[in-house]
Design a protein around this motif. Structure first.
Motif, PDB file in Angstrom:
ATOM      1  N   LEU A   1       0.570  -1.834  -0.131  1.00  0.00           N
ATOM      2  CA  LEU A   1       0.408  -0.170   0.033  1.00  0.00           C
ATOM      3  C   LEU A   1       0.600   1.429   0.039  1.00  0.00           C
ATOM      4  CD1 LEU A   1      -2.898   0.908   0.039  1.00  0.00           C
ATOM      5  CD2 LEU A   1      -2.834   1.444   2.854  1.00  0.00           C
ATOM      6  N   ASP A   2       2.117   1.418   0.733  1.00  0.00           N
ATOM      7  CA  ASP A   2       2.600   2.791   0.948  1.00  0.00           C
ATOM      8  C   ASP A   2       3.139   3.217  -0.436  1.00  0.00           C
ATOM      9  OD1 ASP A   2       2.133   3.217   3.391  1.00  0.00           O
ATOM     10  OD2 ASP A   2       3.709   2.002   4.485  1.00  0.00           O
ATOM     11  N   ALA A   3       3.923   1.751  -1.187  1.00  0.00           N
ATOM     12  CA  ALA A   3       4.471   2.307  -2.168  1.00  0.00           C
ATOM     13  C   ALA A   3       3.604   2.592  -3.517  1.00  0.00           C
ATOM     14  CB  ALA A   3       5.561   1.118  -2.649  1.00  0.00           C
ATOM     15  N   ARG A   4       2.311   1.571  -3.270  1.00  0.00           N
ATOM     16  CA  ARG A   4       1.277   2.386  -4.408  1.00  0.00           C
ATOM     17  C   ARG A   4       0.749   3.435  -4.445  1.00  0.00           C
ATOM     18  NH1 ARG A   4      -2.271  -1.809  -6.940  1.00  0.00           N
ATOM     19  NH2 ARG A   4      -1.171  -3.154  -6.276  1.00  0.00           N
ATOM     20  N   VAL A   5       0.787   3.884  -3.209  1.00  0.00           N
ATOM     21  CA  VAL A   5       0.389   5.326  -2.749  1.00  0.00           C
ATOM     22  C   VAL A   5       1.966   6.062  -3.333  1.00  0.00           C
ATOM     23  CG1 VAL A   5      -0.209   8.012  -1.182  1.00  0.00           C
ATOM     24  CG2 VAL A   5      -1.690   4.826  -1.287  1.00  0.00           C
ATOM     25  N   GLN A   6       2.542   5.855  -2.701  1.00  0.00           N
ATOM     26  CA  GLN A   6       3.712   6.994  -3.120  1.00  0.00           C
ATOM     27  C   GLN A   6       3.936   6.762  -4.446  1.00  0.00           C
ATOM     28  OE1 GLN A   6       6.333   8.810  -1.096  1.00  0.00           O
ATOM     29  NE2 GLN A   6       6.903   9.607  -3.100  1.00  0.00           N
ATOM     30  N   ALA A   7       4.008   5.407  -5.020  1.00  0.00           N
ATOM     31  CA  ALA A   7       3.321   6.079  -6.774  1.00  0.00           C
ATOM     32  C   ALA A   7       2.945   6.702  -7.442  1.00  0.00           C
ATOM     33  CB  ALA A   7       3.356   4.690  -7.627  1.00  0.00           C
ATOM     34  N   LEU A   8       1.392   6.977  -6.935  1.00  0.00           N
ATOM     35  CA  LEU A   8       0.896   7.949  -7.343  1.00  0.00           C
ATOM     36  C   LEU A   8       0.746   9.327  -7.067  1.00  0.00           C
ATOM     37  CD1 LEU A   8      -2.270   7.964  -8.478  1.00  0.00           C
ATOM     38  CD2 LEU A   8      -2.937   7.679  -6.298  1.00  0.00           C
ATOM     39  N   ALA A   9       1.485   9.480  -5.755  1.00  0.00           N
ATOM     40  CA  ALA A   9       1.403  10.101  -5.659  1.00  0.00           C
ATOM     41  C   ALA A   9       2.876  11.768  -6.337  1.00  0.00           C
ATOM     42  CB  ALA A   9       2.257  10.464  -4.123  1.00  0.00           C
ATOM     43  N   ASP A  10       4.037  10.170  -6.580  1.00  0.00           N
ATOM     44  CA  ASP A  10       4.808  10.978  -7.855  1.00  0.00           C
ATOM     45  C   ASP A  10       4.546  11.218  -9.006  1.00  0.00           C
ATOM     46  OD1 ASP A  10       7.030  10.660  -5.657  1.00  0.00           O
ATOM     47  OD2 ASP A  10       7.498   8.252  -5.861  1.00  0.00           O
ATOM     48  N   VAL A  11       3.489  10.111  -8.934  1.00  0.00           N
ATOM     49  CA  VAL A  11       2.959  11.186 -10.666  1.00  0.00           C
ATOM     50  C   VAL A  11       2.397  12.229 -10.664  1.00  0.00           C
ATOM     51  CG1 VAL A  11       1.421  10.430 -12.639  1.00  0.00           C
ATOM     52  CG2 VAL A  11       3.474   8.553 -11.169  1.00  0.00           C
ATOM     53  N   ILE A  12       1.682  13.114  -9.634  1.00  0.00           N
ATOM     54  CA  ILE A  12       0.905  13.797 -10.067  1.00  0.00           C
ATOM     55  C   ILE A  12       2.553  14.555  -9.455  1.00  0.00           C
ATOM     56  CG2 ILE A  12      -0.958  15.256  -8.346  1.00  0.00           C
ATOM     57  CD1 ILE A  12      -2.527  12.099  -7.486  1.00  0.00           C
ATOM     58  N   ALA A  13       3.210  14.611  -8.282  1.00  0.00           N
ATOM     59  CA  ALA A  13       4.184  15.518  -7.872  1.00  0.00           C
ATOM     60  C   ALA A  13       4.840  16.278  -9.648  1.00  0.00           C
ATOM     61  CB  ALA A  13       4.671  15.215  -7.009  1.00  0.00           C
ATOM     62  N   ALA A  14       4.899  14.589 -10.326  1.00  0.00           N
ATOM     63  CA  ALA A  14       5.136  15.143 -11.793  1.00  0.00           C
ATOM     64  C   ALA A  14       4.742  16.379 -12.623  1.00  0.00           C
ATOM     65  CB  ALA A  14       6.252  14.037 -12.416  1.00  0.00           C
TER      66      ALA A  14
END
Length: 262
Positions: free
Chosen positions: A191-204
């Motif tokens: 879960l942590d990695a999945r959320v981090q990946a989504l946040a990283d996509v948005i932040a980019a």
């Protein structure tokens, strides 16, 4: 005699433009006390003023995401004025999440019940562990979840929302995803990695485009279609005047990565 200070009710960390807010009442299943709601309001207001902010993740300490309002605290002050002020305070926090200029992702572990389910529904995006469960269960205590119903009914269909509200039955993460309450489901360990990946996509993405887009998205949903198109056209024209739009289009045409101004 040394007395240890109580742990903060809400923890905030920020890394690379991604802010994480963690509800920190694990022994109370992160129930939304007045103090926790106020802490959320203060942090949301501060985040709204941060020009470097790109995304917000809302999570919880312990085994539960949020069990709703603090019922013990509620019963300690049985007056109409108190309850009205409390529910309005909660509603301001929920609307504050939507009013933030960047996407808010709920990271859900454990139960999300009543106002806790409302909290999930009030976030722009939600990712749940496959063991998470959701309910609007106030009816079991003689209280229809009226304020949670506002957010819930804007996420799932009318009949599904009403069924949850009048039966108090729990739905699992897979159902919540199928019904539109959450976007994605992951094994707890991922879960942590999945959320981090989504946040990283948005932040980019372009910060200005994201901010234009979130504000427009919610505003147009309240408008008739013709008015929504007029409004969206104006927003898109304003967005086109931003340096990020020129940079993004030029980068696409030149087949290179864009360099956002931030």
């Amino acid at each position: 005699t040394r007395t240890d200070a109580p742990a903060p009710l809400l923890l905030r960390t920020t890394q690379a433009g991604i802010a994480t807010l963690r509800l920190n009442r694990p022994a109370q299943f992160n129930a939304l006390s007045e103090a926790l709601l106020e802490a959320l309001r203060v942090e949301i207001d501060a985040l709204a003023r941060d020009p470097a902010l790109r995304c917000v993740v809302l999570e919880s300490a312990g085994r539960a995401f949020c069990a709703g309002h603090d019922l013990r605290e509620m019963r300690s002050q049985p007056s109409f004025d108190y309850y009205l002020a409390l529910f309005r305070q909660c509603s301001r926090v929920m609307q504050g999440l939507q009013a933030l200029p960047v996407p808010v992702i709920a990271k859900v572990r454990g139960i999300a019940t009543a106002a806790g389910c409302q909290l999930v529904a009030s976030c722009d995006l939600a990712v749940a562990a496959d063991t998470a469960t959701f309910a609007v269960s106030g009816i079991n205590a003689g209280l229809f979840c009226s304020t949670p119903a506002v957010a819930l009914s804007r996420n799932v269909s009318t009949k599904r929302a009403f069924e949850m509200l009048v039966t108090a039955r729990f739905i699992d993460a897979a159902q919540a995803c199928d019904w539109g309450l959450v976007n994605d489901v992951a094994p707890d360990a991922e879960l942590d990695a999945r959320v981090q990946a989504l946040a990283d996509v948005i932040a980019a993405k372009s910060p200005s485009a994201i901010r234009y887009g979130k504000r427009m998205f919610y505003a147009q949903r309240q408008m008739p279609q013709a008015e929504a198109y007029d409004y969206a056209a104006e927003v898109m024209a304003r967005n086109m005047m931003e340096e990020d739009a020129a940079e993004g289009i030029d980068a696409f045409l030149q087949k290179r990565a864009p360099q956002w101004r931030g």
